[in-house]
Design a protein around this motif. Structure first.
Motif, short mmCIF file in Angstrom:
data_model
loop_
_atom_site.label_atom_id
_atom_site.label_comp_id
_atom_site.label_asym_id
_atom_site.label_seq_id
_atom_site.Cartn_x
_atom_site.Cartn_y
_atom_site.Cartn_z
N GLU A 35 51.94 58.42 19.66
CA GLU A 35 51.33 57.06 19.83
C GLU A 35 52.22 56.32 20.60
O GLU A 35 53.39 56.16 20.43
N TYR A 36 51.79 55.84 21.55
CA TYR A 36 52.29 55.22 22.60
C TYR A 36 51.78 53.77 23.05
O TYR A 36 50.53 53.36 23.07
N SER A 37 52.66 52.67 23.11
CA SER A 37 52.37 51.25 23.05
C SER A 37 52.46 50.72 24.48
O SER A 37 53.76 50.94 24.85
N GLY A 38 51.93 50.05 24.80
CA GLY A 38 51.92 48.88 26.15
C GLY A 38 51.72 47.59 25.48
O GLY A 38 50.74 47.14 24.82
N VAL A 39 52.71 46.77 25.73
CA VAL A 39 52.62 45.17 25.40
C VAL A 39 52.39 44.72 26.73
O VAL A 39 53.08 44.75 27.91
N PHE A 40 51.25 43.94 26.84
CA PHE A 40 50.76 43.11 27.89
C PHE A 40 50.47 41.85 27.99
O PHE A 40 50.21 41.17 26.69
N GLU A 41 50.74 41.14 28.93
CA GLU A 41 50.49 39.57 28.98
C GLU A 41 49.27 39.52 30.13
O GLU A 41 49.13 39.95 31.24
N ILE A 42 48.32 38.91 29.45
CA ILE A 42 46.96 38.82 30.15
C ILE A 42 46.35 37.54 30.08
O ILE A 42 46.32 36.87 29.21
N GLU A 43 46.15 36.90 31.57
CA GLU A 43 45.50 35.81 31.73
C GLU A 43 44.32 35.76 32.38
O GLU A 43 44.28 36.59 33.27
N GLY A 44 43.23 35.27 32.39
CA GLY A 44 42.12 34.94 33.30
C GLY A 44 40.92 35.87 32.97
O GLY A 44 39.87 35.78 33.83
N THR A 48 29.12 24.97 48.64
CA THR A 48 30.44 25.56 48.53
C THR A 48 30.91 25.18 47.28
O THR A 48 31.62 25.93 46.54
N ASP A 49 30.25 24.25 46.45
CA ASP A 49 30.70 23.88 45.10
C ASP A 49 30.13 24.95 44.15
O ASP A 49 30.96 25.36 43.18
N ALA A 50 29.02 25.56 44.51
CA ALA A 50 28.37 26.38 43.63
C ALA A 50 29.11 27.64 43.79
O ALA A 50 29.44 28.54 42.83
N ALA A 51 29.47 28.02 44.85
CA ALA A 51 30.21 29.14 45.37
C ALA A 51 31.76 29.28 44.44
O ALA A 51 32.09 30.49 44.11
N ALA A 52 32.23 28.22 44.76
CA ALA A 52 33.55 28.05 43.85
C ALA A 52 33.56 28.24 42.51
O ALA A 52 34.31 28.72 41.83
N ALA A 53 32.48 27.75 41.81
CA ALA A 53 32.20 27.71 40.53
C ALA A 53 31.91 29.33 39.97
O ALA A 53 32.18 29.45 38.90
N ALA A 54 31.30 29.98 41.02
CA ALA A 54 30.72 31.25 40.63
C ALA A 54 31.76 32.48 40.81
O ALA A 54 31.81 33.51 40.42
N THR A 55 32.71 32.13 41.67
CA THR A 55 33.74 33.28 41.86
C THR A 55 34.70 33.26 40.45
O THR A 55 34.89 32.34 39.89
N PRO A 56 34.82 34.54 40.20
CA PRO A 56 35.59 34.86 38.93
C PRO A 56 36.94 34.29 38.72
O PRO A 56 37.54 34.11 39.79
N PRO A 57 37.56 34.05 37.65
CA PRO A 57 38.84 33.53 37.48
C PRO A 57 39.89 34.85 38.16
O PRO A 57 39.59 35.93 37.76
N GLN A 58 41.01 34.22 38.66
CA GLN A 58 41.93 35.19 38.99
C GLN A 58 42.69 35.76 37.68
O GLN A 58 43.15 35.04 36.86
#
Length: 171
Positions: free
Chosen positions: A97-106, A13-23
């Motif tokens: 020219e069209y802009s999008g401003v994004f906030e991206i985490e993870g 379970t520890d290995a599986a938790a480490a392998a899950t990609p970040p949200q």
């Protein structure tokens, strides 16, 4: 009754938790037209004979890190040229020219560039399509409904172009 222990003793379970990609968390903070130009050349100069329009669409992408943490601006640049088949006379020219401003985490750092150049333009594309349709209609032409753009293919082309330029510079 035997105990039901669903946790393996080997620590899987520890290995599986480490392998899950970040949200991944993403928000569109703003989107806007940076620049736009529409020229109705046909109305200005006129056209002789029958009109058979041919449409050419060029797409370029640009991504910039903004001052705030986890904020990026993605600029989609379109150049739509309509020419009369056979004569190559321009009917109209639309540059956007069209802009999008994004906030991206993870998103892992090594995957951020493809994410910015593929996923973000994909999210703003419906708005771009609507603008192109409205502008061409309001400019005196049938509304131009753009086909879906393959941003993965554009990203791969840009990578190949960059690699070729680097190879040429190294030679």
């Amino acid at each position: 009754m035997a105990e039901d222990d669903t946790t393996p003793a080997n620590g899987a379970t520890d290995a599986a938790a480490a392998a899950t990609p970040p949200q991944i968390k993403q928000r569109i903070l703003a989107q806007f037209v940076r620049d736009m130009s529409f020229e109705n050349v046909m109305a200005q100069k006129g056209v002789d004979g029958e009109v058979k329009p041919e449409i050419k669409v060029e797409v370029n992408l640009d991504a910039r890190k903004r001052g705030a943490d986890n904020q990026y601006e993605i600029i989609t640049k379109l150049k739509v040229t309509s020419t009369n088949a056979g004569s190559d006379k321009t009917l109209f020219l639309l540059e956007l020219e069209y802009s999008g401003v994004f906030e991206i985490e993870g998103v892992p750092e090594q995957q951020m560039h493809p994410y910015l150049m593929i996923e973000c333009p994909r999210m703003t594309f419906p708005f771009i399509r609507r603008i192109v349709s409205d502008v061409t209609r309001d400019g005196g032409f049938p509304p131009l409904n753009l086909e879906q753009i393959d941003f993965v293919a554009i990203y791969r082309q840009q990578l190949a172009l960059r690699a070729a330029q680097q190879k040429k510079a190294d030679a």
